[in-house]
Design a protein around this motif. Structure first.
Motif, PDB file in Angstrom:
ATOM      1  N   ARG A   2       0.856  -1.181   0.000  1.00  0.00           N
ATOM      2  CA  ARG A   2       0.000   0.000   0.000  1.00  0.00           C
ATOM      3  C   ARG A   2       0.901   1.242   0.000  1.00  0.00           C
ATOM      4  NH1 ARG A   2      -5.172  -1.078   1.576  1.00  0.00           N
ATOM      5  NH2 ARG A   2      -5.437   0.960   2.587  1.00  0.00           N
ATOM      6  N   VAL A   3       0.746   2.078  -1.035  1.00  0.00           N
ATOM      7  CA  VAL A   3       1.653   3.206  -1.253  1.00  0.00           C
ATOM      8  C   VAL A   3       0.860   4.508  -1.255  1.00  0.00           C
ATOM      9  CG1 VAL A   3       3.353   4.232  -2.808  1.00  0.00           C
ATOM     10  CG2 VAL A   3       3.174   1.742  -2.606  1.00  0.00           C
ATOM     11  N   ALA A   4       1.413   5.532  -0.630  1.00  0.00           N
ATOM     12  CA  ALA A   4       0.832   6.873  -0.667  1.00  0.00           C
ATOM     13  C   ALA A   4       1.850   7.826  -1.281  1.00  0.00           C
ATOM     14  CB  ALA A   4       0.449   7.344   0.731  1.00  0.00           C
ATOM     15  N   SER A   5       1.360   8.786  -2.046  1.00  0.00           N
ATOM     16  CA  SER A   5       2.228   9.784  -2.687  1.00  0.00           C
ATOM     17  C   SER A   5       1.761  11.175  -2.290  1.00  0.00           C
ATOM     18  CB  SER A   5       2.179   9.629  -4.211  1.00  0.00           C
ATOM     19  OG  SER A   5       2.842  10.703  -4.845  1.00  0.00           O
ATOM     20  N   LEU A   6       2.713  12.002  -1.852  1.00  0.00           N
ATOM     21  CA  LEU A   6       2.359  13.332  -1.351  1.00  0.00           C
ATOM     22  C   LEU A   6       2.468  14.426  -2.399  1.00  0.00           C
ATOM     23  CD1 LEU A   6       4.070  13.248   2.171  1.00  0.00           C
ATOM     24  CD2 LEU A   6       1.827  12.370   1.459  1.00  0.00           C
ATOM     25  N   VAL A   7       3.113  14.131  -3.546  1.00  0.00           N
ATOM     26  CA  VAL A   7       3.248  15.132  -4.612  1.00  0.00           C
ATOM     27  C   VAL A   7       3.041  14.458  -5.964  1.00  0.00           C
ATOM     28  CG1 VAL A   7       4.810  16.650  -3.316  1.00  0.00           C
ATOM     29  CG2 VAL A   7       5.748  14.855  -4.773  1.00  0.00           C
ATOM     30  N   SER A   8       2.633  15.249  -6.937  1.00  0.00           N
ATOM     31  CA  SER A   8       2.278  14.691  -8.241  1.00  0.00           C
ATOM     32  C   SER A   8       3.465  14.091  -8.977  1.00  0.00           C
ATOM     33  CB  SER A   8       1.616  15.766  -9.104  1.00  0.00           C
ATOM     34  OG  SER A   8       2.403  16.941  -9.143  1.00  0.00           O
ATOM     35  N   SER A   9       4.673  14.634  -8.770  1.00  0.00           N
ATOM     36  CA  SER A   9       5.839  14.060  -9.444  1.00  0.00           C
ATOM     37  C   SER A   9       6.082  12.629  -8.989  1.00  0.00           C
ATOM     38  CB  SER A   9       7.084  14.917  -9.197  1.00  0.00           C
ATOM     39  OG  SER A   9       7.326  15.084  -7.808  1.00  0.00           O
ATOM     40  N   ASN A  10       5.894  12.353  -7.713  1.00  0.00           N
ATOM     41  CA  ASN A  10       6.055  10.989  -7.221  1.00  0.00           C
ATOM     42  C   ASN A  10       4.970  10.073  -7.772  1.00  0.00           C
ATOM     43  OD1 ASN A  10       8.192  11.963  -5.767  1.00  0.00           O
ATOM     44  ND2 ASN A  10       7.239  11.760  -3.761  1.00  0.00           N
ATOM     45  N   THR A  11       3.747  10.580  -7.861  1.00  0.00           N
ATOM     46  CA  THR A  11       2.663   9.791  -8.434  1.00  0.00           C
ATOM     47  C   THR A  11       2.960   9.450  -9.893  1.00  0.00           C
ATOM     48  OG1 THR A  11       1.116  10.963  -6.971  1.00  0.00           O
ATOM     49  CG2 THR A  11       0.168   9.698  -8.789  1.00  0.00           C
ATOM     50  N   ASP A  12       3.534  10.415 -10.627  1.00  0.00           N
ATOM     51  CA  ASP A  12       3.894  10.155 -12.022  1.00  0.00           C
ATOM     52  C   ASP A  12       4.947   9.055 -12.122  1.00  0.00           C
ATOM     53  OD1 ASP A  12       2.149  12.127 -12.875  1.00  0.00           O
ATOM     54  OD2 ASP A  12       3.703  13.658 -13.131  1.00  0.00           O
ATOM     55  N   ILE A  13       5.872   9.010 -11.166  1.00  0.00           N
ATOM     56  CA  ILE A  13       6.882   7.944 -11.161  1.00  0.00           C
ATOM     57  C   ILE A  13       6.209   6.591 -10.954  1.00  0.00           C
ATOM     58  CG2 ILE A  13       8.798   6.956  -9.855  1.00  0.00           C
ATOM     59  CD1 ILE A  13       9.808   9.800  -9.379  1.00  0.00           C
ATOM     60  N   VAL A  14       5.307   6.514  -9.990  1.00  0.00           N
ATOM     61  CA  VAL A  14       4.598   5.255  -9.747  1.00  0.00           C
ATOM     62  C   VAL A  14       3.834   4.830 -10.994  1.00  0.00           C
ATOM     63  CG1 VAL A  14       2.811   4.135  -8.356  1.00  0.00           C
ATOM     64  CG2 VAL A  14       4.437   5.676  -7.261  1.00  0.00           C
ATOM     65  N   ALA A  15       3.203   5.789 -11.661  1.00  0.00           N
ATOM     66  CA  ALA A  15       2.458   5.475 -12.880  1.00  0.00           C
ATOM     67  C   ALA A  15       3.379   4.968 -13.976  1.00  0.00           C
ATOM     68  CB  ALA A  15       1.693   6.708 -13.353  1.00  0.00           C
ATOM     69  N   ALA A  16       4.569   5.559 -14.096  1.00  0.00           N
ATOM     70  CA  ALA A  16       5.522   5.127 -15.120  1.00  0.00           C
ATOM     71  C   ALA A  16       5.997   3.702 -14.886  1.00  0.00           C
ATOM     72  CB  ALA A  16       6.724   6.074 -15.149  1.00  0.00           C
ATOM     73  N   LEU A  17       5.906   3.241 -13.650  1.00  0.00           N
ATOM     74  CA  LEU A  17       6.284   1.867 -13.320  1.00  0.00           C
ATOM     75  C   LEU A  17       5.116   0.898 -13.481  1.00  0.00           C
ATOM     76  CD1 LEU A  17       8.422   2.475 -10.097  1.00  0.00           C
ATOM     77  CD2 LEU A  17       9.142   2.472 -12.478  1.00  0.00           C
ATOM     78  N   GLY A  18       3.953   1.427 -13.906  1.00  0.00           N
ATOM     79  CA  GLY A  18       2.774   0.586 -14.046  1.00  0.00           C
ATOM     80  C   GLY A  18       2.207   0.129 -12.720  1.00  0.00           C
ATOM     81  N   ALA A  19       2.405   0.946 -11.675  1.00  0.00           N
ATOM     82  CA  ALA A  19       2.063   0.516 -10.320  1.00  0.00           C
ATOM     83  C   ALA A  19       0.964   1.342  -9.679  1.00  0.00           C
ATOM     84  CB  ALA A  19       3.321   0.550  -9.448  1.00  0.00           C
ATOM     85  N   THR A  20       0.151   2.040 -10.451  1.00  0.00           N
ATOM     86  CA  THR A  20      -0.915   2.847  -9.836  1.00  0.00           C
ATOM     87  C   THR A  20      -1.881   2.018  -8.983  1.00  0.00           C
ATOM     88  OG1 THR A  20      -2.066   2.772 -11.968  1.00  0.00           O
ATOM     89  CG2 THR A  20      -0.889   4.783 -11.445  1.00  0.00           C
ATOM     90  N   PRO A  21      -2.116   0.723  -9.274  1.00  0.00           N
ATOM     91  CA  PRO A  21      -2.994  -0.039  -8.375  1.00  0.00           C
ATOM     92  C   PRO A  21      -2.471  -0.127  -6.945  1.00  0.00           C
ATOM     93  CG  PRO A  21      -2.815  -1.174 -10.476  1.00  0.00           C
ATOM     94  CD  PRO A  21      -1.801  -0.058 -10.498  1.00  0.00           C
ATOM     95  N   LEU A  22      -1.161   0.101  -6.750  1.00  0.00           N
ATOM     96  CA  LEU A  22      -0.607   0.063  -5.396  1.00  0.00           C
ATOM     97  C   LEU A  22      -0.944   1.312  -4.592  1.00  0.00           C
ATOM     98  CD1 LEU A  22       3.010  -1.316  -6.075  1.00  0.00           C
ATOM     99  CD2 LEU A  22       0.950  -2.600  -5.442  1.00  0.00           C
ATOM    100  N   LEU A  23      -1.301   2.376  -5.271  1.00  0.00           N
ATOM    101  CA  LEU A  23      -1.556   3.642  -4.586  1.00  0.00           C
ATOM    102  C   LEU A  23      -2.867   3.598  -3.816  1.00  0.00           C
ATOM    103  CD1 LEU A  23      -0.431   6.099  -7.394  1.00  0.00           C
ATOM    104  CD2 LEU A  23       0.615   5.910  -5.124  1.00  0.00           C
ATOM    105  N   VAL A  24      -2.815   4.022  -2.567  1.00  0.00           N
ATOM    106  CA  VAL A  24      -4.031   4.121  -1.760  1.00  0.00           C
ATOM    107  C   VAL A  24      -4.385   5.567  -1.454  1.00  0.00           C
ATOM    108  CG1 VAL A  24      -3.780   1.839  -0.733  1.00  0.00           C
ATOM    109  CG2 VAL A  24      -2.711   3.815   0.393  1.00  0.00           C
ATOM    110  N   ALA A  25      -3.410   6.483  -1.627  1.00  0.00           N
ATOM    111  CA  ALA A  25      -3.662   7.890  -1.326  1.00  0.00           C
ATOM    112  C   ALA A  25      -2.691   8.763  -2.109  1.00  0.00           C
ATOM    113  CB  ALA A  25      -3.504   8.152   0.170  1.00  0.00           C
ATOM    114  N   THR A  26      -3.160   9.939  -2.525  1.00  0.00           N
ATOM    115  CA  THR A  26      -2.308  10.908  -3.210  1.00  0.00           C
ATOM    116  C   THR A  26      -2.759  12.317  -2.838  1.00  0.00           C
ATOM    117  OG1 THR A  26      -3.670  11.225  -5.196  1.00  0.00           O
ATOM    118  CG2 THR A  26      -2.118   9.383  -5.231  1.00  0.00           C
ATOM    119  N   ASP A  27      -1.894  13.284  -3.167  1.00  0.00           N
ATOM    120  CA  ASP A  27      -2.288  14.690  -3.056  1.00  0.00           C
ATOM    121  C   ASP A  27      -3.357  15.004  -4.095  1.00  0.00           C
ATOM    122  OD1 ASP A  27      -0.721  16.443  -5.464  1.00  0.00           O
ATOM    123  OD2 ASP A  27      -0.065  14.393  -5.091  1.00  0.00           O
TER     124      ASP A  27
END
Length: 244
Positions: A2-27
């Motif tokens: 379960r991963v949370a991202s506090l800024v959009s640049s980090n969320t973009d990195i997770v997305a580039a890894l094909g891992a958005t399903p791991l995200l539970v929270a973002t800014d």
């Protein structure tokens, strides 16, 4: 995981890894595809830490790339949440962070592929200019705030064959007076206002500097992650249109 991202640049990195399903929270600013399921935590400088804790993250991806985020990071630490902090100031740092997130998410091969692709695509954009175009990247109009020496923008421009007109000014960004921009002799001013709903070239043009202005969304220049390729492509197109 379960991963949370506090800024959009980090969320973009997770997305580039094909891992958005791991995200539970973002800014609230994160806008990568596939975030419909996440809990929104507020703007990056106003993260609701109790709400973050309630999502039970195994890892929180923090950042110091947004001025003022140190306060948020301190609150997350005080809450006892597992934290990985990214703090890039150059393109090599961005590539390093891609790999670091990949290791933390147990996706090292995806991260290596993403880093190599970004590095290759950026290198392919280097321009054959008679002299390096001098560029000002403006983050905010009132007061005027621009990227300075310790910004990934400086390195990004250098890789394109250009120069940050404020590359000698210490810090990541700085407030500027109009005469300082005039004295810097820019060939191009980039409007990339952070958090603005609309980019308005006419506001910059009305200052009377007689310098070409181009608008590039903050998502392409203000986020130290894989979407820097979008900003780099837009910069190359704008610089190719200059008469040097």
């Amino acid at each position: 995981m379960r991963v949370a991202s506090l800024v959009s640049s980090n969320t973009d990195i997770v997305a580039a890894l094909g891992a958005t399903p791991l995200l539970v929270a973002t800014d609230d600013y994160s806008d990568a595809p596939g975030l419909e399921h996440v809990t929104r935590l507020g703007k990056d400088l106003d993260i609701d830490v109790p709400r973050l804790a309630a999502t039970r993250p195994d890892l929180v991806l923090g950042s110091l790339s947004v001025p003022g985020m140190d306060r948020v990071i301190a609150e997350v630490r005080a809450a006892g949440l597992p934290l990985l902090i990214l703090d890039p100031v150059s393109v090599p740092d961005v590539l390093r962070d891609l790999r670091a997130v990949g290791e933390a998410l147990h996706l090292p091969s995806q991260a290596e592929a993403a880093a190599r692709t970004l590095e290759r695509d950026l290198a392919a954009l280097r321009g054959p200019y008679a002299r390096p175009p001098r560029v000002v990247v403006e983050w905010w109009p009132r007061p005027i705030i621009a990227a300075t020496r310790d910004s990934w923008v400086t390195d990004l421009l250098a890789g394109l064959g250009a120069v940050n007109a404020f590359a000698e000014r210490p810090g990541r960004s700085t407030p500027l007076h109009l005469h300082e921009i005039r004295d810097a002799r820019p060939d191009l001013i980039v409007c990339s206002w952070c958090g603005a709903k609309k980019l308005r070239a006419e506001v910059i043009e009305a200052r009377g500097l007689g310098v070409p202005v181009t608008c590039i969304p903050e998502s392409g220049l203000g986020r130290p992650g894989p979407r820097l390729i979008e900003g780099a492509r837009a910069l190359r197109a704008a610089m190719d249109a200059l008469t040097l």
